[in-house]
Design an enzyme around this catalytic site. Structure first.
Site, mmCIF file in Angstrom:
data_model
loop_
_atom_site.group_PDB
_atom_site.id
_atom_site.type_symbol
_atom_site.label_atom_id
_atom_site.label_comp_id
_atom_site.label_asym_id
_atom_site.label_seq_id
_atom_site.Cartn_x
_atom_site.Cartn_y
_atom_site.Cartn_z
ATOM 1 N N TYR A 138 55.568 56.732 63.773
ATOM 2 C CA TYR A 138 56.384 55.656 64.334
ATOM 3 C C TYR A 138 55.474 54.632 64.982
ATOM 4 O O TYR A 138 54.567 54.984 65.739
ATOM 5 C CB TYR A 138 57.358 56.219 65.373
ATOM 6 C CG TYR A 138 58.234 55.175 66.035
ATOM 7 C CD1 TYR A 138 59.213 54.492 65.312
ATOM 8 C CD2 TYR A 138 58.093 54.868 67.388
ATOM 9 C CE1 TYR A 138 60.025 53.536 65.923
ATOM 10 C CE2 TYR A 138 58.906 53.922 68.008
ATOM 11 C CZ TYR A 138 59.865 53.256 67.270
ATOM 12 O OH TYR A 138 60.669 52.320 67.877
ATOM 13 N N ASP A 154 47.099 53.686 66.343
ATOM 14 C CA ASP A 154 48.218 53.454 67.259
ATOM 15 C C ASP A 154 48.160 54.549 68.313
ATOM 16 O O ASP A 154 48.616 55.662 68.099
ATOM 17 C CB ASP A 154 49.549 53.467 66.497
ATOM 18 C CG ASP A 154 50.730 53.172 67.423
ATOM 19 O OD1 ASP A 154 50.523 53.123 68.655
ATOM 20 O OD2 ASP A 154 51.845 53.000 66.901
ATOM 21 N N LYS A 184 52.875 52.735 76.836
ATOM 22 C CA LYS A 184 53.284 53.900 77.636
ATOM 23 C C LYS A 184 52.429 54.090 78.900
ATOM 24 O O LYS A 184 52.635 53.368 79.857
ATOM 25 C CB LYS A 184 53.369 55.126 76.736
ATOM 26 C CG LYS A 184 54.454 54.862 75.652
ATOM 27 C CD LYS A 184 54.943 56.010 74.843
ATOM 28 C CE LYS A 184 56.179 55.561 74.058
ATOM 29 N NZ LYS A 184 56.088 55.656 72.618
#
Ligand SMILES: *Cc1c(COP(=O)(O)O)cnc(C)c1O
Length: 432
Positions: free
Chosen positions: A142, A237, A265
């Protein structure tokens, strides 16, 4: 009726599914969502006064535990000086320096507001720099919800890429090619079939959005080599793995250096902040220096930047005191205990403070194997754990996150709860 239930009924009339991000809906585990009142350390409290040990950790940011006093104070102080200016500040330079110290491959970087934005921008930079259009991503990875990244393409890597969402045009996804995680041949094949056309390979260096799936030995080094040989860029990522697997993320942990990195995050310590960056000559293609446009009204805002600075500063201090070794030890302990209690029923994947319990019979090394998990069993397990005060992500395909505030005692209680849930599932005939 519980307060959570009442709030859910009210929110459903206001927001699709009553939530601002789909996984919060508890849709796949067959119950209404728990509404949160507050959280502190490793604990989260719902609006009905129930306490849980929290393994969602805001899906990653809360590595220091919730409401860390230093981070909260830094945000308060920043807010008093104004919330956003539309002009640069010293704090942004401080945070950029901290990030670069942790992740030296980011020779230049930009601060943005979400992981989605970071990935979208990194992909644009890769295309701008290489003058090529095609991107290879992996099934089950994702990378946020931008159009071109919402593709997993089902089984056949040869077939036309298909979007996972309505509202995305065929044109948006036709340059997104999909390979199989941990499968070198699937990547080689795409390079052979698209010579001189691949701008970048983007990968979660530890996949954590199909549940946690570790890269097999040499897989990341293989990606480094094939991209370099093919004139393509390698994008890690690290929105989840950054500052979590090690201070320098998965690239430090596995010793493989990408051309571009995305962070999010933990980088914002719980506020909306993300970053992308990498080799200087690539990043100098970004406006105003170069022709790749990317901008953001609230990018680098004082509150989020202050939270990021304080979080990274604490991590740098704590690293010296064995912070990451302790997280690894706790992660391995919990993984072992859960496997002991749940036995043959599950596969437990773990690295550092990331882990997943798959209700699957075969080791999970890619998306197809993860997807073969028994989600019905997971739903029963989830509900049983929630009733026993253990807050897990309401999906088989999300990671468990540990924070520095989780104690051995809490990890032990969590494993005991899993044992009780298994007993209950046996009694109900859900498992043999
Ligand atoms: C969460 C996540 C994103 C998206 O970040 P948002 O801040 O939710 O937009 C991108 N990539 C990875 C690996 C993620 O885990």
């Amino acid at each position: 009726m519980s307060r959570s239930k009442r709030l859910y009924e009210r929110s459903k009339r206001l927001m699709p599914g009553g939530v601002n991000s789909p996984v919060r809906s508890f849709y796949h585990v067959g119950r209404n969502p728990v509404f949160i009142d507050h959280a502190k350390g490793s604990k989260i409290y719902d609006v009905d006064g129930r306490e849980y040990i929290d393994y969602v950790c805001s899906y990653g940011p809360a590595i220091l535990g919730h409401a860390n006093e230093r981070v909260v104070r830094a945000v308060q102080t920043a807010c008093e000086g104004g919330l956003s200016f539309g002009a640069p500040t010293e704090r942004e330079a401080i945070l950029a320096e901290l990030i670069m110290t942790c992740v030296p491959s980011m020779e230049r970087l930009r601060l943005v507001n979400s992981g989605t934005e970071a990935v979208m921008s990194a992909v644009r930079a890769a295309r701008g720099f290489t003058g090529r259009e095609k991107i290879i991503k992996f099934e089950g990875c994702y990378h946020g919800h931008s159009d071109g990244m919402l593709v997993k393409a089902g089984s056949g890597v040869l077939t036309q890429s298909m979007a996972d969402s309505a509202g995305i045009t065929a044109a948006e996804v036709k340059n997104t090619l999909v390979a199989k995680y941990n499968d070198r041949e699937s990547v080689e094949k795409l390079f052979q079939e698209n010579p001189g056309e691949i701008a970048a390979v983007i990968v979660e260096p530890v996949a954590a959005n199909m549940g946690v799936v570790l890269p097999e030995d040499g897989f990341l080094a293989f990606l480094r080599k094939i991209t370099r040989d093919g004139g393509a860029l390698l994008i890690f990522d690290e929105v989840i793995t950054g500052f979590r697997l090690a201070l320098g993320g998965a690239q430090e942990f596995y010793g493989v250096t990408p051309d571009l990195t995305t962070l999010g995050k933990i980088a914002g310590g719980g506020l909306p902040l993300a970053a992308y960056g990498g080799r200087r000559e690539i990043m100098e293609q970004i406006a105003p220096l170069g022709k790749v446009y990317q901008a953001g009204t609230l990018s680098g805002n004082p509150a989020a930047v202050a939270a990021g600075i304080e979080t990274l500063s604490i991590l740098m201090e704590e690293k010296e005191k064995g912070f990451y070794e302790r997280l690894e030890e706790n992660g391995a302990y919990l993984a072992g205990e859960l496997k002991n209690r749940l036995g043959e029923l599950v596969q437990v994947n773990q690295v550092g403070s990331l882990l997943s319990v798959f209700f699957a019979h075969a080791p999970v090394t890619d998306y197809a194997l993860a997807a073969a998990s028994d989600t019905g069993r997971f739903a029963k397990y989830f509900n049983g754990m929630l009733e026993r005060g253990i807050f897990l992500a309401p999906s088989q395909f999300e990671a468990m996150f540990l924070s520095a505030e989780h104690t051995k005692e809490e990890l032990h209680l969590t494993a005991c709860a899993a044992g009780e849930v298994l007993k209950e599932m046996r009694m109900n005939g859900d498992v043999n």
